[in-house]
Design a protein around this motif. Sequence first.
Motif, PDB file in Angstrom:
ATOM      1  N   GLN A  40       0.831  -1.199   0.000  1.00 31.52           N
ATOM      2  CA  GLN A  40       0.000   0.000   0.000  1.00 31.52           C
ATOM      3  C   GLN A  40       0.868   1.252   0.000  1.00 31.52           C
ATOM      4  O   GLN A  40       1.782   1.377   0.808  1.00 31.52           O
ATOM      5  N   GLY A  41       0.597   2.132  -0.942  1.00 29.26           N
ATOM      6  CA  GLY A  41       1.330   3.381  -1.025  1.00 29.26           C
ATOM      7  C   GLY A  41       2.691   3.292  -1.689  1.00 29.26           C
ATOM      8  O   GLY A  41       3.428   4.283  -1.735  1.00 29.26           O
ATOM      9  N   LYS A  42       3.022   2.117  -2.215  1.00 34.75           N
ATOM     10  CA  LYS A  42       4.318   1.931  -2.863  1.00 34.75           C
ATOM     11  C   LYS A  42       4.139   1.488  -4.301  1.00 34.75           C
ATOM     12  O   LYS A  42       3.058   1.052  -4.703  1.00 34.75           O
ATOM     13  N   GLU A  43       5.214   1.595  -5.062  1.00 33.96           N
ATOM     14  CA  GLU A  43       5.183   1.151  -6.450  1.00 33.96           C
ATOM     15  C   GLU A  43       5.258  -0.368  -6.532  1.00 33.96           C
ATOM     16  O   GLU A  43       5.772  -1.032  -5.635  1.00 33.96           O
ATOM     17  N   ARG A  44       4.724  -0.865  -7.641  1.00 31.78           N
ATOM     18  CA  ARG A  44       4.808  -2.300  -7.874  1.00 31.78           C
ATOM     19  C   ARG A  44       6.259  -2.687  -8.121  1.00 31.78           C
ATOM     20  O   ARG A  44       6.969  -1.994  -8.843  1.00 31.78           O
ATOM     21  N   THR A  89       4.194  -7.844   3.412  1.00 25.60           N
ATOM     22  CA  THR A  89       2.772  -7.568   3.250  1.00 25.60           C
ATOM     23  C   THR A  89       2.543  -6.757   1.985  1.00 25.60           C
ATOM     24  O   THR A  89       3.125  -5.689   1.791  1.00 25.60           O
ATOM     25  N   ALA A  90       1.715  -7.296   1.087  1.00 23.41           N
ATOM     26  CA  ALA A  90       1.483  -6.661  -0.209  1.00 23.41           C
ATOM     27  C   ALA A  90       0.450  -7.466  -0.979  1.00 23.41           C
ATOM     28  O   ALA A  90       0.129  -8.600  -0.608  1.00 23.41           O
ATOM     29  N   MET A  91      -0.016  -6.878  -2.066  1.00 21.18           N
ATOM     30  CA  MET A  91      -0.782  -7.638  -3.048  1.00 21.18           C
ATOM     31  C   MET A  91       0.251  -8.236  -4.006  1.00 21.18           C
ATOM     32  O   MET A  91       1.127  -7.524  -4.508  1.00 21.18           O
ATOM     33  N   TYR A  92       0.124  -9.519  -4.238  1.00 23.75           N
ATOM     34  CA  TYR A  92       1.057 -10.226  -5.115  1.00 23.75           C
ATOM     35  C   TYR A  92       0.369 -10.533  -6.441  1.00 23.75           C
ATOM     36  O   TYR A  92      -0.734 -11.097  -6.462  1.00 23.75           O
ATOM     37  N   TYR A  93       1.049 -10.148  -7.527  1.00 23.82           N
ATOM     38  CA  TYR A  93       0.502 -10.300  -8.860  1.00 23.82           C
ATOM     39  C   TYR A  93       1.356 -11.251  -9.689  1.00 23.82           C
ATOM     40  O   TYR A  93       2.588 -11.215  -9.626  1.00 23.82           O
ATOM     41  N   CYS A  94       0.680 -12.017 -10.496  1.00 25.06           N
ATOM     42  CA  CYS A  94       1.320 -12.857 -11.492  1.00 25.06           C
ATOM     43  C   CYS A  94       1.289 -12.105 -12.820  1.00 25.06           C
ATOM     44  O   CYS A  94       0.293 -11.418 -13.123  1.00 25.06           O
ATOM     45  N   SER A 110       6.430  -2.550 -17.216  1.00 27.31           N
ATOM     46  CA  SER A 110       5.578  -2.304 -18.385  1.00 27.31           C
ATOM     47  C   SER A 110       5.835  -3.293 -19.520  1.00 27.31           C
ATOM     48  O   SER A 110       5.036  -3.367 -20.466  1.00 27.31           O
ATOM     49  N   ASP A 111       6.909  -4.048 -19.460  1.00 26.34           N
ATOM     50  CA  ASP A 111       7.199  -5.040 -20.500  1.00 26.34           C
ATOM     51  C   ASP A 111       6.414  -6.332 -20.316  1.00 26.34           C
ATOM     52  O   ASP A 111       6.456  -7.202 -21.189  1.00 26.34           O
ATOM     53  N   TYR A 112       5.745  -6.463 -19.189  1.00 27.30           N
ATOM     54  CA  TYR A 112       4.920  -7.643 -18.958  1.00 27.30           C
ATOM     55  C   TYR A 112       3.501  -7.341 -19.435  1.00 27.30           C
ATOM     56  O   TYR A 112       2.880  -6.382 -18.986  1.00 27.30           O
TER      57      TYR A 112
END
Length: 125
Positions: A40-44, A89-94, A110-112
Amino acid sequence: VQLVESGGGAVQAGGSLRLSCATSGFAFMGYCMAWFRQAQGKEREGVASIESEDKTVVAEAVKGRFTISKDNAKKTVYLQINSLKPEDTAMYYCAATYGYGWCPRLEDTSDYKYWGQGTQVTVSS
């Protein structure tokens, strides 16, 4: 194209989780797969990638605790997370992008091309 993450949850520090990303709609074996996270509040940020030929890259910040793997027959990629810390702690994305024998750098978000909806990991101290 679908990427569906699962396996997140609330755990105590020191615990482990295995995240899964089930995929469909593209030629899995010819793609680079990766895991990212966004607190939260941070870049991916990228945490790990795996090439079609199974070469892996793990971010220095999580090296030794995070392991990426895949099952080509199941078209699924996994992220094993050990010794969890509250800062995990974070949202984890595939994510996925076409790349036979190649993956973009983890910094090059952005290349994904394809992304899942994410699975939440919450680590308490």
